[in-house]
Each structure stands twice: as C-alpha cells, then as structure tokens.
Scaffold this motif. Structure first.
Motif, PDB file in Angstrom:
ATOM      1  N   THR A 197       0.831  -1.211   0.000  1.00 45.54           N
ATOM      2  CA  THR A 197       0.000   0.000   0.000  1.00 45.54           C
ATOM      3  C   THR A 197       0.865   1.260   0.000  1.00 45.54           C
ATOM      4  OG1 THR A 197      -1.756  -1.162   1.193  1.00 45.54           O
ATOM      5  CG2 THR A 197      -1.812   1.256   1.230  1.00 45.54           C
ATOM      6  N   VAL A 222       0.989   4.082  -3.008  1.00 49.62           N
ATOM      7  CA  VAL A 222       0.730   5.509  -2.786  1.00 49.62           C
ATOM      8  C   VAL A 222       1.865   6.353  -3.358  1.00 49.62           C
ATOM      9  CG1 VAL A 222       0.528   7.301  -1.016  1.00 49.62           C
ATOM     10  CG2 VAL A 222      -0.746   5.160  -0.765  1.00 49.62           C
ATOM     11  N   THR A 244      -5.982   4.308  -7.225  1.00 50.02           N
ATOM     12  CA  THR A 244      -6.824   5.170  -6.387  1.00 50.02           C
ATOM     13  C   THR A 244      -7.943   4.373  -5.728  1.00 50.02           C
ATOM     14  OG1 THR A 244      -6.359   7.071  -7.809  1.00 50.02           O
ATOM     15  CG2 THR A 244      -8.277   7.220  -6.361  1.00 50.02           C
ATOM     16  N   CYS A 257      -6.504   2.293  -2.956  1.00 51.12           N
ATOM     17  CA  CYS A 257      -6.225   3.075  -1.735  1.00 51.12           C
ATOM     18  C   CYS A 257      -7.510   3.384  -0.971  1.00 51.12           C
ATOM     19  CB  CYS A 257      -5.501   4.369  -2.101  1.00 51.12           C
ATOM     20  SG  CYS A 257      -3.816   4.115  -2.712  1.00 51.12           S
ATOM     21  N   ILE A 263      -6.842   1.509   2.583  1.00 52.01           N
ATOM     22  CA  ILE A 263      -6.240   2.363   3.615  1.00 52.01           C
ATOM     23  C   ILE A 263      -7.133   2.538   4.847  1.00 52.01           C
ATOM     24  CG2 ILE A 263      -5.477   4.712   4.111  1.00 52.01           C
ATOM     25  CD1 ILE A 263      -4.154   4.785   1.387  1.00 52.01           C
TER      26      ILE A 263
END
Length: 346
Positions: free
Chosen positions: A201, A205, A242, A245, A249
């Motif tokens: 992750t 990013v 995107t 995430c 996240i």
C-alpha cells in the motif's frame, strides 16, 4: 471450527437489517465474476485491451485474483448472511483450503496492483529499455508474486494452533484470536500482515503520486507544444491504484487503531466500523471492469460491438441467424476483432 463466543452477540437477527449488506455483496459477486471473466476473455482471446503488453499481463493476473476473492470470500459471506449462520460445512480440510485461497488471493491482489503501478512507473522512466521486455518475463514476474503470496499465506496457516473461528462480526471465518498466540508468533503474524498489506500500500501511494506528477507535467508540455499524448495507460493505472487506496487504507488504519487502543471486547460501533471497512475492501474486487470500460477505448469498443450483436440476436433471432448464414464472415467477427492502431497506448 467453532463460533466465536466473543462475537455471538454481534449476530444480526433482523432480516431487514441484513438486506442492504446482502444486496451489496450480491452486486460485488456478480460484478467481479462476470466483469473479470470478460476482462480475461477480451484480453487473452481477442486482444481487446490495447495497452502495453506488460500492463495487460498484470491486469489478467489481477482479474484471476478478483475472481478467487469473489468465490472464496464474498460468496461465503453472502451465504452466511442469508442463512444468518455458517452453513457451508464443518470439514476442516475444506475450510483450511477455503481460507488459504481467500487470504492468498487478497495478498496476491495487493502485490499485483503494487507490481502494476511500479511497472507503469518504470515504463515511463525507461521507455527504450522497456521495449525489450517480453510477455513471458511479465508472466514470470506475476508467478513470483503468486508464489510469495502463497508462501506468506501458508506460513500463517502453519502458525495456526487454535483452529478456525466463525465470527458474526464479519459473517465469515478466520484463524483464532491473535491475543492467544505467543509473542514470537505474534511478531511473525504482524510482519506477515505488514509485508502483504502495508508495504504494498505504501509503495502504491508513492508510485501513484510519481505517476500523477508525471501526468500533470506531460499534460502541460503537450499543451505548450500543441501536440497530443495518449493518457489511457496512465489513467487506467492511476484509477486502479486510487480505488485500491480508497478500499484498503481505511481498513489498515482501523486495524492499527484496534490493535493499539482497543482493550475491551467489541462494541456495536467498532463492529459496524469493521463491517463497513471490510465492505469497502470489496471495491477492489469489483471495480476493475468498470475502470477499464471507462479508461480503455479499445476495451469499450469491444464491449459495445459484442453488446450490439447480442442485442440484435435477442430482438430478432431468426433474421439474425439467416444473416449470419448468408455472411459467414460476420459470424467470425468476434474472433477476428482487432482494435484499430489509434487505440494502442502506453
């Protein structure tokens, strides 16, 4: 396998309260199963995704991961919600294989999307060198990702000492509570989670930010020079990253907060947050088909071409059949479908 006594009170007794969750998971399951199957058929048989060949290979492996996650995670959760209990049997070997494939597919998906973003960044930075890379090398890279995901998932299975536990918090089963493990085992388990979730992750990013910066700079340069540039490859990768995430996240942050701060048992608020974040996780399973449909013109043309033929055959089956008999070339249109050169992109 036993039912977690700690989470029995989390059972949703009202059928009307389960309906929204059931409806959402049903949509996720069908979207992933149908959408990812179309992605595989379109890219493998018809070459309908005209992006860089390395990117397409990673997309294919990611689609396989999504199908496995839909079958071994979404479907059991959906069935458990409908029945309001675990009804898929108590066979230990089956349930361990089931859980292994569920965790392995998620781990592989995380690492494959990480590989997708890194591959795109490398393609942008080393354009000339990347032209010598082959599809075989891309498959080897993906095979290594699968192997690593399987090893890490198998390691977690080896450490299991307390059997599988079905929990009404997420209406699925998992390994026993981590709090019951020794300190050494806990360290290994947490390192495993960091390697399969948090590290990919973080890389995604950072790499996505780099690609976005490159995209903005290239767009400005193209406007100043009056030229054009194909954006579909970058837009596809950035959109996929995107969505990843957004899906992952919040769950990662919730897990950290739970481990560091939660001293008591689960309460209603924490259980509802857990369910929400895990449902958000499934966005990563179903969204790729919609992303590719919007961002890749050649894939969209493939879908529209075949949808129009299917629609015509359903509305007028007999005239359509006669037309196909009179024009055999039309019957082979799908197999001979090749997107135009202008659809190709990096």
């Amino acid at each position: 396998m036993v039912t977690s006594t700690e989470c029995t009170e989390c059972r949703i007794e009202s059928a009307t309260q389960r309906v929204p969750w059931i409806t959402y998971l049903l949509f996720v399951f069908l979207s992933s199963l149908i959408g990812d199957s179309i992605i595989l058929i379109a890219s493998v048989r018809y070459n309908a995704i005209k992006l860089n060949k390395l990117i397409v290979v990673v997309m294919q492996h990611t689609a396989v991961c999504d199908i496995l996650a839909a079958i071994f995670f979404v479907l059991p959760t959906l069935i458990s919600l409908i029945a309001n209990e675990w009804v898929l049997g108590e066979a230990v070997a089956y349930n361990y294989i089931h859980l292994f494939l569920h965790i392995c597919s998620f781990n592989a998906s995380n690492m494959l999307i990480c590989s997708l973003v890194i591959t795109k960044l490398v393609l942008l930075k080393f354009r000339l060198r990347s032209r010598t890379w082959t599809v075989k090398q891309a498959h080897v890279m993906c095979a290594c990702v699968w192997a690593l995901a399987a090893i890490l998932s198998g390691l977690r299975m080896i450490l299991d000492k307390y059997g599988l536990v079905f929990s009404f918090r997420d209406y699925n089963f998992n390994y026993g509570l981590i709090s019951e493990y020794s300190v050494a085992d806990k360290v290994i388990i947490y390192v495993n989670i960091v390697l399969t979730v948090y590290v990919p992750t973080l890389i995604i990013v950072v790499a996505t930010i780099c690609i976005t910066v490159y995209l903005v700079k290239s767009r400005k340069a193209a406007k100043q020079s009056g030229g054009g540039k194909r954006w579909q490859g970058m837009v596809t990768v950035v959109s996929t990253a995107t969505v990843y995430c957004i899906a992952i996240i919040p769950d990662c942050l919730f897990f950290i907060i739970t481990v560091l701060c939660s001293k008591d048992g689960p309460n209603e608020a924490s259980v509802n947050l857990l369910r929400f974040f895990q449902s958000l996780n499934t966005l990563n399973i179903m969204c790729n088909f919609f992303i590719y449909s919007l961002a890749v013109p050649s894939f969209r043309k493939f879908l529209m071409s075949n949808a129009s033929q299917i629609s015509m055959s359903l509305k007028c089956p007999e005239p359509f059949r006669r037309r196909q008999e009179e024009n055999p070339a039309d019957l082979q249109q799908m197999e001979q479908w090749i997107p135009t050169q202008q659809d190709s992109g990096i």
